[in-house]
Design a protein around this motif. Structure first.
Motif, PDB file in Angstrom:
ATOM      1  N   GLN A 301     -57.736   6.271  13.935  1.00 16.11           N
ATOM      2  CA  GLN A 301     -58.379   7.204  14.847  1.00 16.11           C
ATOM      3  C   GLN A 301     -58.617   6.514  16.192  1.00 16.11           C
ATOM      4  OE1 GLN A 301     -58.659  10.178  14.954  1.00 16.11           O
ATOM      5  NE2 GLN A 301     -59.303  11.167  13.053  1.00 16.11           N
ATOM      6  N   ASP A 355     -53.129   0.321  10.725  1.00 16.83           N
ATOM      7  CA  ASP A 355     -53.114   1.747  10.376  1.00 16.83           C
ATOM      8  C   ASP A 355     -52.153   1.999   9.218  1.00 16.83           C
ATOM      9  OD1 ASP A 355     -53.276   4.493  10.313  1.00 16.83           O
ATOM     10  OD2 ASP A 355     -51.943   4.772  12.033  1.00 16.83           O
ATOM     11  N   HIS A 380     -54.249  19.555  18.679  1.00  8.78           N
ATOM     12  CA  HIS A 380     -54.041  18.303  17.937  1.00  8.78           C
ATOM     13  C   HIS A 380     -52.620  17.753  18.061  1.00  8.78           C
ATOM     14  CE1 HIS A 380     -57.941  18.260  15.847  1.00  8.78           C
ATOM     15  NE2 HIS A 380     -57.843  19.576  15.869  1.00  8.78           N
ATOM     16  N   GLY A 381     -51.726  18.499  18.680  1.00  2.79           N
ATOM     17  CA  GLY A 381     -50.356  18.035  18.831  1.00  2.79           C
ATOM     18  C   GLY A 381     -49.463  18.535  17.711  1.00  2.79           C
ATOM     19  N   GLN A 383     -47.315  17.052  15.971  1.00  6.14           N
ATOM     20  CA  GLN A 383     -47.218  16.115  14.855  1.00  6.14           C
ATOM     21  C   GLN A 383     -48.587  15.683  14.346  1.00  6.14           C
ATOM     22  OE1 GLN A 383     -44.170  15.600  13.632  1.00  6.14           O
ATOM     23  NE2 GLN A 383     -43.457  16.956  15.283  1.00  6.14           N
ATOM     24  N   GLN A 385     -50.862  14.224  16.035  1.00  5.18           N
ATOM     25  CA  GLN A 385     -51.132  12.893  16.577  1.00  5.18           C
ATOM     26  C   GLN A 385     -52.440  12.817  17.352  1.00  5.18           C
ATOM     27  OE1 GLN A 385     -48.944  15.061  17.745  1.00  5.18           O
ATOM     28  NE2 GLN A 385     -48.709  14.946  19.958  1.00  5.18           N
ATOM     29  N   ARG A 394     -56.824  12.637  15.859  1.00  6.65           N
ATOM     30  CA  ARG A 394     -55.606  12.526  15.049  1.00  6.65           C
ATOM     31  C   ARG A 394     -55.848  13.129  13.669  1.00  6.65           C
ATOM     32  NH1 ARG A 394     -52.903   6.806  13.102  1.00  6.65           N
ATOM     33  NH2 ARG A 394     -51.462   7.675  11.564  1.00  6.65           N
ATOM     34  N   LYS A 396     -52.687  13.420  11.398  1.00  9.20           N
ATOM     35  CA  LYS A 396     -51.598  12.878  10.594  1.00  9.20           C
ATOM     36  C   LYS A 396     -51.974  11.521  10.012  1.00  9.20           C
ATOM     37  CE  LYS A 396     -47.188  13.010   9.279  1.00  9.20           C
ATOM     38  NZ  LYS A 396     -46.633  14.107   8.443  1.00  9.20           N
TER      39      LYS A 396
END
Length: 450
Positions: A301, A355, A380-381, A383, A385, A394, A396
């Motif tokens: 994060q 990560d 949030h994008g 993907q 991300q 994030r 994912k």
């Protein structure tokens, strides 16, 4: 006859609905009562015309109904009738336009003693800038905008050093003092609208528009964007708090200036390592998370999001709901961090940890989840991300069981209802679209999809 009766009933019902309806203007809280008067004049003029036209039509239907022994008369011109219609129409239009022109003349002339505030809009948040002790706002430019300088402040302009920057969507104003609000958009068209104030204005990228008003009633008022600005438009909400001068000044003194923000020392991940020791007992020494301890994965994060959550736990805007059992456990942990510097140090250390994606524990229909996630992706994008500009963390590779719990909390009002949690309030609106746990599982299954 039936048509004539229907026309009369329609006109009478419309008038009664307007008079007896409980839905009308919200109580006014500014100096713009003249706008209400202008609208009332418009209602009266159009109402009289509506009744007259409806009555005349009903009369004409009866008077000139079909008769076998009657013939219509052709009269191509009637100057007397045309002059009457011209005069009546001119008077009606003038009576509606003239008050509006008077109000507009007042609207475009800002009192010289008015305070200045800048409202900045972006998908889908509000923020504000106020002048410091010099009374002047510094210059801004789009080329200066980045994660560390979201307002686009010109670092070379001395007038901007003492500018007060308010990243929260809550704006405080003093009671009884006129204020000129400069409006700036960082991306697309937005609209600044507060129903109780009675003025609204578009925010146009590349331009500075403005409104002015004098708050006349203390209280908290909703600020809405009334220009369709994208998929998250309905969640773009702010607040205006009108209060006495002393309370306003106390609030203003708590807000950081551009100089103070610029002078903040970088976070020290080394110092944060020691502070993280207590956190690691639940979240894992590498921040990998521990489902048995109900502690989600933290590594991966961004530091800005971790800082925000720790501050919310510490300040009481998160973890105080009676049903937020695990949130309450975080409150005393956040209290061990003495100040913002300690919070920043811990967040920096967590952000430095390796990560490793959390294992998937929730099953669902990823295909169905992809359609539902389209709304989430706007912030949030695509993907998952995370996007700092939309204040979205994030998703994912994070703990899916934790995300499922938080979505349920948002949906059920356990989280996102505190007045000082504007971003949570946005998530509560989004989570309401997920009707049941199966829908939540589908969205998370799509996020976890390789």
């Amino acid at each position: 006859m039936a048509i004539a009766i229907a026309l009369i009933v329609l006109a009478l019902g419309s008038v009664l609905f307007h008079i007896l309806s409980p839905w009308y203007f919200t109580p006014i809280a500014s100096n713009w009562a003249t706008i209400d008067n202008t609208i009332s004049i418009t209602f009266w003029v159009t109402g009289v015309v509506f009744i007259a036209v409806s009555g005349f039509t009903a009369w004409a239907v009866i008077r000139y109904r079909h008769r076998h022994d009657a013939r219509a008369e052709y009269e191509p011109e009637n100057k007397k009738l045309e002059w009457r219609l011209l005069i009546i129409t001119t008077l009606g239009v003038a009576s509606m336009l003239a008050p509006g022109l008077v109000v507009w003349a007042q609207f475009v002339n800002v009192p010289p003693e008015a305070d200045v505030v800048e409202a900045v809009a972006q998908q889908w948040n509000w923020s504000y800038r106020l002048p410091g002790k010099d009374g002047k706002l510094g210059t801004v430019d789009a080329r200066f905008v980045d994660a560390a300088n979201p307002f686009g402040m010109n670092p070379n302009d001395p007038n901007g050093r003492d500018d007060v920057l308010v990243s929260s969507p809550e704006l405080h104003l003093p009671l009884g003092r006129p204020v000129r609000v400069l409006l700036r958009s960082k991306d697309v068209l937005h609209n600044f609208a507060i129903a109780e104030i009675r003025v609204k204005m578009d925010l146009v990228p590349g331009l500075i528009t403005r409104v002015w008003f004098t708050p006349t009633k203390a209280g908290t008022y909703d600020l809405l964007c009334q220009e369709l600005c994208g998929i998250g438009h309905y969640a773009m909400r702010g607040r205006m708090v009108v209060e006495d001068a002393a309370t306003f000044q106390a609030w203003l003194d708590r807000q950081p200036t551009y100089a103070q923000i610029s002078a903040r020392a970088p976070a020290d991940a080394g110092a944060g390592k020691g502070l993280f020791a207590a956190c690691g007992a639940c979240h894992g020494q590498q921040g990998e998370g521990n489902v048995a301890m109900n502690a989600p994965k933290l590594s991966g994060q961004p530091a800005w999001y971790l800082e925000r959550q720790l501050k919310q736990f510490k300040q009481g805007s998160r973890g105080t709901h009676e049903k937020d059992t695990f949130g309450k456990m975080m409150v005393p942990m956040a209290a061990t961090l003495p100040d913002d510097a300690a919070i920043a140090n811990v967040a920096a250390y967590i952000a430095s940890l390796p990560d490793t994606p959390a294992p998937a524990t929730i099953q669902g229909n990823a295909s169905s989840g992809s359609r539902r996630y389209a709304t989430c992706a706007a912030c949030h994008g695509a993907q998952g991300q995370g996007i700092v500009a939309t204040n979205a963390p994030r998703l994912k590779g994070m703990s899916d069981w934790y995300m499922a719990r938080q979505l349920r909390n948002f949906r059920e009002g356990v989280r996102g209802t505190h007045a000082q949690d504007p971003h949570g309030a946005q998530m509560a609106l989004i989570a309401a679209m997920l009707a049941d746990d199966a829908a939540i599982g589908d969205v998370i299954a799509y996020i976890n999809k390789p």
